[in-house]
Write an enzyme that holds these catalytic residues in place. Structure first.
Site, PDB file in Angstrom:
ATOM      1  N   ASP A  96       1.244  13.730   1.963  1.00  0.00           N
ATOM      2  CA  ASP A  96       0.585  14.657   2.906  1.00  0.00           C
ATOM      3  C   ASP A  96       0.604  14.053   4.309  1.00  0.00           C
ATOM      4  OD1 ASP A  96      -1.183  12.570   2.236  1.00  0.00           O
ATOM      5  OD2 ASP A  96      -2.967  13.822   2.484  1.00  0.00           O
ATOM      6  N   ASP A 108       1.226   7.982   5.455  1.00  0.00           N
ATOM      7  CA  ASP A 108       2.292   8.537   4.610  1.00  0.00           C
ATOM      8  C   ASP A 108       3.640   8.416   5.332  1.00  0.00           C
ATOM      9  OD1 ASP A 108       0.743  10.567   2.444  1.00  0.00           O
ATOM     10  OD2 ASP A 108      -0.285  10.319   4.347  1.00  0.00           O
ATOM     11  N   ASN A 134      -4.184  15.504   4.324  1.00  0.00           N
ATOM     12  CA  ASN A 134      -4.499  15.081   5.693  1.00  0.00           C
ATOM     13  C   ASN A 134      -4.479  16.261   6.660  1.00  0.00           C
ATOM     14  OD1 ASN A 134      -4.952  12.280   5.479  1.00  0.00           O
ATOM     15  ND2 ASN A 134      -2.760  11.929   5.216  1.00  0.00           N
ATOM     16  N   THR A 183       1.010   9.854  -2.565  1.00  0.00           N
ATOM     17  CA  THR A 183       0.160   9.225  -1.544  1.00  0.00           C
ATOM     18  C   THR A 183      -0.751  10.261  -0.882  1.00  0.00           C
ATOM     19  OG1 THR A 183       1.915   9.448   0.103  1.00  0.00           O
ATOM     20  CG2 THR A 183       1.789   7.348  -1.076  1.00  0.00           C
ATOM     21  N   PHE A 186     -10.600   9.518  -0.436  1.00  0.00           N
ATOM     22  CA  PHE A 186     -10.218  10.868  -0.031  1.00  0.00           C
ATOM     23  C   PHE A 186      -9.245  11.564  -0.995  1.00  0.00           C
ATOM     24  CE2 PHE A 186      -7.265  13.750   2.119  1.00  0.00           C
ATOM     25  CZ  PHE A 186      -8.161  14.766   2.430  1.00  0.00           C
ATOM     26  N   ASN A 187      -8.159  10.914  -1.380  1.00  0.00           N
ATOM     27  CA  ASN A 187      -7.151  11.604  -2.201  1.00  0.00           C
ATOM     28  C   ASN A 187      -7.741  12.089  -3.521  1.00  0.00           C
ATOM     29  OD1 ASN A 187      -5.191  11.209  -0.284  1.00  0.00           O
ATOM     30  ND2 ASN A 187      -4.307   9.392  -1.267  1.00  0.00           N
ATOM     31  N   HIS A 223      -2.919   2.337   3.882  1.00  0.00           N
ATOM     32  CA  HIS A 223      -3.117   2.756   2.491  1.00  0.00           C
ATOM     33  C   HIS A 223      -1.771   3.077   1.797  1.00  0.00           C
ATOM     34  CE1 HIS A 223      -7.394   3.441   3.429  1.00  0.00           C
ATOM     35  NE2 HIS A 223      -7.057   4.241   4.396  1.00  0.00           N
ATOM     36  N   ASP A 224      -1.105   4.101   2.315  1.00  0.00           N
ATOM     37  CA  ASP A 224       0.082   4.612   1.625  1.00  0.00           C
ATOM     38  C   ASP A 224       1.273   3.644   1.689  1.00  0.00           C
ATOM     39  OD1 ASP A 224      -1.543   6.760   1.158  1.00  0.00           O
ATOM     40  OD2 ASP A 224      -0.674   8.018   2.702  1.00  0.00           O
TER      41      ASP A 224
HETATM   42  C1  BDR Z   1      -5.764   8.258   1.819  1.00  0.00           C
HETATM   43  O1  BDR Z   1      -6.242   9.422   2.471  1.00  0.00           O
HETATM   44  C2  BDR Z   1      -5.428   9.727   3.583  1.00  0.00           C
HETATM   45  O2  BDR Z   1      -6.210   9.791   4.735  1.00  0.00           O
HETATM   46  C3  BDR Z   1      -4.376   8.661   3.696  1.00  0.00           C
HETATM   47  O3  BDR Z   1      -3.118   9.225   4.014  1.00  0.00           O
HETATM   48  C4  BDR Z   1      -4.372   7.998   2.348  1.00  0.00           C
HETATM   49  O4  BDR Z   1      -3.424   8.566   1.486  1.00  0.00           O
HETATM   50  C5  BDR Z   1      -6.739   7.102   2.026  1.00  0.00           C
HETATM   51  O5  BDR Z   1      -7.993   7.387   1.472  1.00  0.00           O
HETATM   52 CA    CA Z   2      -1.801  10.171   2.319  1.00  0.00          CA
END
Ligand code: BDR
Ligand code: CA
Length: 314
Positions: A12, A17, A41, A126, A168-169, A241-242
């Site tokens: 996303d 990403d 996102n 991701t 979040f994901n 993160h990703d």
């Molecule tokens: C995840 O949430 C999104 O904001 C980032 O792209 C990442 O995949 C982190 O919590």
């Molecule tokens: Ca992401």
């Protein structure tokens, strides 16, 4: 030389990403079979446009992009805030994409790609897991064609960047995450416990500046924006993160993992979307995930900057 790992990136974009896509493209250890996009996102139309903008920027328009779920499986859409409304704020000068979009829905694209691949394929989600969850519901017979799932998601011990108990994901589509975790697939969860240890701060910006290519300057603008939003929300630099999840496919030894049964809280109360890991097997349930618990941040950044530096040469 060992053969590259065939992967489908489900994402996303999203600044982080975007960097994961670039790293996958530049790494000889990875063969990208396609990119599927989801809401997260930003709205699906924006994340899909961003995926294509990134591919055009790095000259990888041969990589097919298929758009997927516009909303989570069973919940209303929640959009992330860490990347701005466009999902890729900070670089308004990047043109709208012109490369074609694959006409198939992401879920059907994944099915066709798995059927056509000579061997099992690794999925690297991701973003929210809506596409992968829907794929597993629609095509359960193709499950065996998935080598493993290496996903960015979850928060076990660490305080979250979102609502304290969740990441979040997973929060965005907890039902989909639950389907993936209960699928019997080999799942590696690269969550906030490790991704909040790979932060873009001033020393990392200096390394980016030293690359000094037109592409590195675009990444610089992305990350300055991303870092500013992170600092405003959490008081730390931008978490990679990703890129870390992707890097774990290239170099699995970057992280240490613990096997555990991970359940998702779907009860829609205060810990909604929390990833509850039973490390000591108190509940007697079989482990369903390799949960990342440690990371070699220095080695991760070496890999990331090496791959980003390779872009203009590809
Ligand atoms: C995840 O949430 C999104 O904001 C980032 O792209 C990442 O995949 C982190 O919590
Ligand atoms: Ca992401």
């Amino acid at each position: 030389m060992t053969r590259p790992v065939p992967v489908i990136l489900d994402c996303d974009p999203g600044h982080d990403d975007a960097i994961a896509i670039v790293m996958a493209h530049c790494s000889p250890a990875i063969e990208i079979l396609g990119i599927t996009t989801t809401c997260g996102n930003a709205t699906l139309d924006r994340t899909t446009a961003n995926a294509r903008r990134i591919l055009e920027l790095i000259g990888a328009t041969h990589v097919p992009v298929a758009a997927g779920m516009e909303k989570p499986l069973a919940r209303d859409l929640v959009l992330g805030t860490a990347d701005g409304p466009s999902g890729l704020d900070g670089t308004p000068y990047l043109p709208d994409p012109t490369m074609p979009l694959d006409p198939r829905h992401a879920v059907d694209f994944i099915a066709d790609t798995l059927r056509a691949a000579p061997g099992p394929v690794t999925l690297v989600p991701t973003g929210p897991l809506s596409n992968i969850g829907m794929f597993l519901l629609k095509y359960p017979e193709l499950r065996d064609r998935i080598a493993r799932v290496v996903l960015m998601g979850g928060a076990m011990y660490r305080r979250s960047e979102y609502i304290t108990a969740t990441e979040f994901n997973i929060f965005c589509d907890p039902e989909a995450a639950s389907i993936v975790l209960n699928s019997g697939l080999d799942v590696t969860m690269v969550g906030l416990d490790v991704t909040m240890q790979v932060l873009i701060e001033e020393p990392e910006f200096a390394r980016l500046a030293a690359i000094d290519t037109p592409f590195a300057r675009v990444v610089h603008d992305w990350l300055r924006h991303y870092e500013k939003l992170h600092r405003g929300q959490m008081g730390v630099g931008g978490a990679m993160h990703d890129p870390l999840a992707l890097a774990c496919v290239i170099e699995p030894s970057l992280i240490t993992t613990r096997d555990a049964h991970v359940a998702i809280d779907l009860t829609a109360t205060h810990a909604f979307g929390a990833t509850v890991a039973d490390y000591w097997n108190e509940r007697g349930l079989p482990p369903n995930a390799h949960v990342a618990s440690g990371v070699d941040a220095a080695r991760f950044f070496d890999l990331m900057f090496d791959l980003l530096a390779a872009v203009d040469a590809t």
